[in-house]
Design a protein around this motif. Structure first.
Motif, PDB file in Angstrom:
ATOM      1  N   GLN A 188       3.475  -9.799  -5.322  1.00  0.00           N
ATOM      2  CA  GLN A 188       2.986  -8.423  -5.411  1.00  0.00           C
ATOM      3  C   GLN A 188       1.997  -8.267  -6.561  1.00  0.00           C
ATOM      4  OE1 GLN A 188       3.420  -5.989  -3.214  1.00  0.00           O
ATOM      5  NE2 GLN A 188       2.043  -4.718  -4.428  1.00  0.00           N
ATOM      6  N   THR A 189       2.266  -8.941  -7.669  1.00  0.00           N
ATOM      7  CA  THR A 189       1.322  -8.909  -8.801  1.00  0.00           C
ATOM      8  C   THR A 189      -0.034  -9.450  -8.364  1.00  0.00           C
ATOM      9  OG1 THR A 189       3.115  -9.226 -10.402  1.00  0.00           O
ATOM     10  CG2 THR A 189       0.882  -9.735 -11.156  1.00  0.00           C
ATOM     11  N   THR A 190      -0.021 -10.546  -7.629  1.00  0.00           N
ATOM     12  CA  THR A 190      -1.265 -11.159  -7.146  1.00  0.00           C
ATOM     13  C   THR A 190      -2.047 -10.181  -6.270  1.00  0.00           C
ATOM     14  OG1 THR A 190      -0.225 -13.340  -7.207  1.00  0.00           O
ATOM     15  CG2 THR A 190      -2.245 -13.127  -5.917  1.00  0.00           C
ATOM     16  N   ARG A 191      -1.336  -9.524  -5.362  1.00  0.00           N
ATOM     17  CA  ARG A 191      -1.999  -8.526  -4.513  1.00  0.00           C
ATOM     18  C   ARG A 191      -2.627  -7.415  -5.349  1.00  0.00           C
ATOM     19  NH1 ARG A 191       2.110  -9.923  -0.537  1.00  0.00           N
ATOM     20  NH2 ARG A 191       3.667  -8.596  -1.534  1.00  0.00           N
ATOM     21  N   ASN A 192      -1.923  -7.019  -6.406  1.00  0.00           N
ATOM     22  CA  ASN A 192      -2.441  -5.961  -7.276  1.00  0.00           C
ATOM     23  C   ASN A 192      -3.680  -6.410  -8.053  1.00  0.00           C
ATOM     24  OD1 ASN A 192      -0.647  -3.803  -6.699  1.00  0.00           O
ATOM     25  ND2 ASN A 192       0.938  -4.759  -7.935  1.00  0.00           N
ATOM     26  N   LEU A 193      -3.672  -7.654  -8.511  1.00  0.00           N
ATOM     27  CA  LEU A 193      -4.835  -8.177  -9.237  1.00  0.00           C
ATOM     28  C   LEU A 193      -6.056  -8.231  -8.314  1.00  0.00           C
ATOM     29  CD1 LEU A 193      -3.214 -11.131 -11.255  1.00  0.00           C
ATOM     30  CD2 LEU A 193      -3.727  -8.807 -12.060  1.00  0.00           C
ATOM     31  N   ILE A 194      -5.833  -8.673  -7.080  1.00  0.00           N
ATOM     32  CA  ILE A 194      -6.924  -8.719  -6.097  1.00  0.00           C
ATOM     33  C   ILE A 194      -7.469  -7.314  -5.863  1.00  0.00           C
ATOM     34  CG2 ILE A 194      -7.463  -9.157  -3.669  1.00  0.00           C
ATOM     35  CD1 ILE A 194      -5.426 -11.488  -3.814  1.00  0.00           C
ATOM     36  N   ARG A 195      -6.572  -6.361  -5.781  1.00  0.00           N
ATOM     37  CA  ARG A 195      -6.995  -4.977  -5.517  1.00  0.00           C
ATOM     38  C   ARG A 195      -7.856  -4.426  -6.654  1.00  0.00           C
ATOM     39  NH1 ARG A 195      -3.255   0.008  -5.115  1.00  0.00           N
ATOM     40  NH2 ARG A 195      -4.605   1.510  -4.090  1.00  0.00           N
ATOM     41  N   ILE A 196      -7.450  -4.669  -7.891  1.00  0.00           N
ATOM     42  CA  ILE A 196      -8.253  -4.223  -9.039  1.00  0.00           C
ATOM     43  C   ILE A 196      -9.641  -4.857  -8.978  1.00  0.00           C
ATOM     44  CG2 ILE A 196      -8.473  -4.309 -11.563  1.00  0.00           C
ATOM     45  CD1 ILE A 196      -5.374  -4.259 -11.682  1.00  0.00           C
ATOM     46  N   ASN A 197      -9.667  -6.130  -8.645  1.00  0.00           N
ATOM     47  CA  ASN A 197     -10.929  -6.849  -8.522  1.00  0.00           C
ATOM     48  C   ASN A 197     -11.804  -6.268  -7.405  1.00  0.00           C
ATOM     49  OD1 ASN A 197     -12.107  -9.877  -7.211  1.00  0.00           O
ATOM     50  ND2 ASN A 197     -12.728  -9.137  -9.210  1.00  0.00           N
ATOM     51  N   GLU A 198     -11.201  -5.952  -6.288  1.00  0.00           N
ATOM     52  CA  GLU A 198     -11.950  -5.390  -5.160  1.00  0.00           C
ATOM     53  C   GLU A 198     -12.486  -3.996  -5.462  1.00  0.00           C
ATOM     54  OE1 GLU A 198      -9.117  -5.728  -1.988  1.00  0.00           O
ATOM     55  OE2 GLU A 198      -9.842  -7.726  -1.375  1.00  0.00           O
ATOM     56  N   LEU A 199     -11.851  -3.310  -6.409  1.00  0.00           N
ATOM     57  CA  LEU A 199     -12.348  -1.990  -6.819  1.00  0.00           C
ATOM     58  C   LEU A 199     -13.567  -2.098  -7.729  1.00  0.00           C
ATOM     59  CD1 LEU A 199      -8.957  -0.102  -7.382  1.00  0.00           C
ATOM     60  CD2 LEU A 199     -10.690   0.407  -5.638  1.00  0.00           C
ATOM     61  N   GLY A 200     -13.874  -3.330  -8.168  1.00  0.00           N
ATOM     62  CA  GLY A 200     -15.116  -3.534  -8.910  1.00  0.00           C
ATOM     63  C   GLY A 200     -15.002  -4.162 -10.281  1.00  0.00           C
ATOM     64  N   VAL A 201     -13.777  -4.374 -10.784  1.00  0.00           N
ATOM     65  CA  VAL A 201     -13.604  -4.966 -12.114  1.00  0.00           C
ATOM     66  C   VAL A 201     -13.634  -6.489 -11.983  1.00  0.00           C
ATOM     67  CG1 VAL A 201     -12.142  -5.115 -14.159  1.00  0.00           C
ATOM     68  CG2 VAL A 201     -12.213  -2.993 -12.825  1.00  0.00           C
ATOM     69  N   LYS A 202     -14.535  -7.128 -12.698  1.00  0.00           N
ATOM     70  CA  LYS A 202     -14.758  -8.570 -12.525  1.00  0.00           C
ATOM     71  C   LYS A 202     -13.925  -9.442 -13.465  1.00  0.00           C
ATOM     72  CE  LYS A 202     -17.888  -7.647  -9.459  1.00  0.00           C
ATOM     73  NZ  LYS A 202     -17.491  -7.705  -8.032  1.00  0.00           N
ATOM     74  N   LYS A 203     -13.534  -8.899 -14.601  1.00  0.00           N
ATOM     75  CA  LYS A 203     -12.757  -9.683 -15.565  1.00  0.00           C
ATOM     76  C   LYS A 203     -11.387  -9.035 -15.727  1.00  0.00           C
ATOM     77  CE  LYS A 203     -16.858 -11.276 -18.080  1.00  0.00           C
ATOM     78  NZ  LYS A 203     -16.761 -12.707 -17.825  1.00  0.00           N
ATOM     79  N   ILE A 204     -10.344  -9.787 -15.374  1.00  0.00           N
ATOM     80  CA  ILE A 204      -8.995  -9.231 -15.370  1.00  0.00           C
ATOM     81  C   ILE A 204      -8.064 -10.104 -16.203  1.00  0.00           C
ATOM     82  CG2 ILE A 204      -7.038  -8.579 -13.934  1.00  0.00           C
ATOM     83  CD1 ILE A 204      -9.028  -8.095 -11.646  1.00  0.00           C
ATOM     84  N   LEU A 205      -7.493  -9.503 -17.239  1.00  0.00           N
ATOM     85  CA  LEU A 205      -6.504 -10.166 -18.080  1.00  0.00           C
ATOM     86  C   LEU A 205      -5.119  -9.773 -17.587  1.00  0.00           C
ATOM     87  CD1 LEU A 205      -7.990  -9.173 -21.570  1.00  0.00           C
ATOM     88  CD2 LEU A 205      -8.176 -11.424 -20.500  1.00  0.00           C
TER      89      LEU A 205
END
Length: 342
Positions: A188-205
């Motif tokens: 579920q965390t992975t799905r959430n990280l992908i979602r943040i990325n798809e919303l436009g944020v390119k660098k995710i810690l």
């Protein structure tokens, strides 16, 4: 024209000296985030929980910074504040989602959607889990508070999962089923990280899990003398799977997207070699905790003389000094150094 040509060797020499000086070069070339967006739990929450039902809004929380309770689960600054400092976000720290209308001037620097007590899934906390926090973010993008074109230079910080495991164990989740539960948390965390990325944020810690077996809530059974190796072994399962998941995300990443794990486990353990496991703020007896008061509003807690020398503030959270020491370890790692350059 000739005078310009004469200047070129001197400019080149200056640049070579500057680049070889290391610290100055990093200061000039370090990536500067336009915005920082934060998701997760009390380790990164800077004021989203309600004043009526959160210890973070009661004395003595916030006594070191900002000098009064302000919604941080510490005596002072938390991880969010130090990551914002590292990224040189212009605002001191992203405005909490719940306070966005009262501090509109800070909205342009990002926002903090984290709520203390929450998890990847629902926990005993009444506050929104990670998926719902991202829903809030998505809605703000949808109504153009954050134009999609302005998100490319932004960073997201995600710190979550500790409460999921506490809730699992407190609701009679079995040790035998723990590994399966960890896998569901990571998925579920992975799905959430992908979602943040798809919303436009390119660098995710994303934070790895801290050594839960070293928390005063656990170590009180040994008079705060040693960490519980069983709990820390469970944490290791989570962190191993998280690192594998993030490595896979980076293999599949497009458009210069980067997913980075912050190793809280090693940075906590490194600092705890030199600091006590004993918390600074505790209840006067087992029925009370930090910030407790009786019906007559008489305080039922005690605070140590030197919070600057303590790692843990209460049974679960670091002091400002603890977070600062962890940050000093993190900023020397390759993880954060990946953000040095744009």
């Amino acid at each position: 024209m000739d005078s310009h040509r004469k200047l070129i060797p001197f400019l080149l020499l200056f640049l070579i000296q500057l680049l070889s000086s290391g610290a100055e070069a990093r200061h000039l070339l370090r990536f500067r985030a336009r915005k920082l967006f934060v998701f997760g739990d009390s380790y990164v929450d800077t004021g989203n929980t309600m004043k009526a039902d959160s210890s973070a809004w009661k004395d003595p929380y916030g006594e070191t910074f900002p000098g009064k309770p302000a919604g941080r689960f510490s005596d002072g600054r938390v991880l969010t504040d130090y990551i914002a400092k590292y990224l040189r976000v212009k605002s001191p720290s992203p405005v909490p989602y719940q306070l966005r209308e009262s501090k509109p001037e800070h909205v342009k620097y990002g926002m903090n959607f984290a709520f203390g007590g929450t998890g990847v899934f629902n926990t005993s906390s009444p506050y929104p889990n990670l998926t719902v926090q991202i829903d809030f973010f998505r809605q703000l993008i949808k109504i153009k508070v954050y134009p999609e074109t302005d998100l490319n230079g932004s960073v997201a910080l995600v710190s979550v999962a500790g409460n999921d495991y506490s809730y699992y164990l407190h609701t009679n989740g079995s040790i035998q089923g723990f590994q399966s539960f960890v896998a569901s948390v990571i998925n579920q965390t992975t799905r959430n990280l992908i979602r943040i990325n798809e919303l436009g944020v390119k660098k995710i810690l994303v934070s790895g899990l801290q050594p839960l077996g070293c928390f005063p809530q656990i170590t009180f059974t040994s008079s705060f003398q040693q960490c519980n190796s069983t709990f820390n072994a469970l944490v290791d399962i989570h962190n191993t799977l998280l690192n594998q998941a993030v490595a896979k995300l980076n293999q599949l990443a497009k458009d210069n997207s980067t997913f980075i794990v912050l190793d809280l486990y090693d940075s906590f353990m490194s600092v705890l070699k030199h600091m006590s496991l004993k918390p600074c703020c505790v209840g006067v007896s087992s029925g009370f905790s930090c910030a407790s008061a009786d019906d007559n509003n008489v305080k039922k807690y005690s605070v140590c003389d030197a919070p600057k020398s303590a790692f843990f503030w209460d049974l679960l959270h670091p002091t400002q000094a603890g977070w600062h020491a962890v940050y000093n370890k993190l900023r020397k790692t390759t993880a954060l150094q990946q953000l040095h350059y744009h």
